[in-house]
Design a protein around this motif. Structure first.
Motif, mmCIF file in Angstrom:
data_model
loop_
_atom_site.group_PDB
_atom_site.id
_atom_site.type_symbol
_atom_site.label_atom_id
_atom_site.label_comp_id
_atom_site.label_asym_id
_atom_site.label_seq_id
_atom_site.Cartn_x
_atom_site.Cartn_y
_atom_site.Cartn_z
ATOM 1 N N ARG A 22 5.197 7.116 -13.534
ATOM 2 C CA ARG A 22 4.273 8.155 -13.084
ATOM 3 C C ARG A 22 5.001 9.479 -12.862
ATOM 4 O O ARG A 22 4.451 10.546 -13.134
ATOM 5 C CB ARG A 22 3.573 7.720 -11.797
ATOM 6 N N ALA A 23 6.247 9.428 -12.397
ATOM 7 C CA ALA A 23 7.030 10.657 -12.234
ATOM 8 C C ALA A 23 7.277 11.306 -13.591
ATOM 9 O O ALA A 23 7.145 12.531 -13.746
ATOM 10 C CB ALA A 23 8.349 10.352 -11.524
ATOM 11 N N SER A 79 6.819 -3.877 -11.940
ATOM 12 C CA SER A 79 7.190 -3.694 -10.537
ATOM 13 C C SER A 79 6.761 -2.308 -10.084
ATOM 14 O O SER A 79 6.510 -1.411 -10.895
ATOM 15 C CB SER A 79 8.704 -3.849 -10.358
ATOM 16 N N GLY A 80 6.708 -2.149 -8.781
ATOM 17 C CA GLY A 80 6.318 -0.861 -8.223
ATOM 18 C C GLY A 80 7.288 0.245 -8.570
ATOM 19 O O GLY A 80 6.877 1.369 -8.874
ATOM 20 N N GLY A 81 8.577 -0.047 -8.560
ATOM 21 C CA GLY A 81 9.580 0.961 -8.869
ATOM 22 C C GLY A 81 9.462 1.502 -10.284
ATOM 23 O O GLY A 81 9.551 2.714 -10.514
ATOM 24 N N VAL A 82 9.237 0.612 -11.230
ATOM 25 C CA VAL A 82 9.075 1.031 -12.628
ATOM 26 C C VAL A 82 7.801 1.863 -12.780
ATOM 27 O O VAL A 82 7.801 2.896 -13.455
ATOM 28 C CB VAL A 82 9.052 -0.193 -13.577
ATOM 29 N N LEU A 83 6.730 1.434 -12.139
ATOM 30 C CA LEU A 83 5.477 2.170 -12.230
ATOM 31 C C LEU A 83 5.591 3.554 -11.587
ATOM 32 O O LEU A 83 5.127 4.548 -12.149
ATOM 33 C CB LEU A 83 4.345 1.378 -11.583
ATOM 34 N N SER A 115 0.820 -1.216 0.000
ATOM 35 C CA SER A 115 0.000 0.000 0.000
ATOM 36 C C SER A 115 0.856 1.269 0.000
ATOM 37 O O SER A 115 0.446 2.293 -0.537
ATOM 38 C CB SER A 115 -0.948 -0.004 1.193
ATOM 39 N N LYS A 116 2.038 1.208 0.586
ATOM 40 C CA LYS A 116 2.943 2.362 0.589
ATOM 41 C C LYS A 116 3.361 2.716 -0.844
ATOM 42 O O LYS A 116 3.325 3.878 -1.247
ATOM 43 C CB LYS A 116 4.160 2.053 1.451
ATOM 44 N N GLN A 117 3.752 1.716 -1.603
ATOM 45 C CA GLN A 117 4.098 1.961 -3.003
ATOM 46 C C GLN A 117 2.868 2.378 -3.799
ATOM 47 O O GLN A 117 2.965 3.202 -4.705
ATOM 48 C CB GLN A 117 4.724 0.718 -3.635
#
Length: 127
Positions: A77-78, A69-73, A16-18
């Motif tokens: 988004r950035a 993955s969350g990092g790529v997403l 949920s944090k990511q």
């Protein structure tokens, strides 16, 4: 994107944090770059900056769609925030410069669309 966040969190398997970062990073980057991009539009032209912003946003949207993955997403988004910050300050000035007809109606539609986006962000953040 706001409606899809719970499904994305489940499908990619992020916590949920990511999931919060997926939503919030766009607004943070967009807000941080609005003034800078307004100035760049004055220097290099509103149309050029708007088209560049659309291309960046579209490319980042493709990357977000392919994210595994969350990092790529979050990174995608950035980058969407960068593109959005290029489009937002130029869209109203392009509308003003190029629209022929009832400008009040055109500005009203632009403002209503902008307000509906802010309202949906507040609803997601509250829920």
């Amino acid at each position: 994107m706001i409606v899809a966040v719970p499904s994305i969190v489940r499908d990619i398997g992020i916590d949920s944090k990511q999931g919060r970062w997926v939503q919030e990073i766009y607004a943070l980057v967009l807000a941080a770059l609005l003034l800078v991009n307004g100035r760049l539009a004055d220097q290099f032209g509103q149309r050029r900056l708007f088209v560049t912003g659309v291309a960046i946003f579209a490319a980042a949207s493709g990357l977000a769609g392919l994210a595994d993955s969350g990092g790529v997403l979050i990174g995608a988004r950035a980058v969407q925030g960068v593109g959005g910050a290029m489009m937002l300050p130029t869209s109203l000035s392009l509308l003003n410069a190029n629209f022929r007809g009832e400008r009040g109606l055109a500005f009203g539609i632009w403002a209503r669309r902008s307000a509906s986006q802010r309202r949906s962000v507040r609803c997601w953040a509250a829920g």
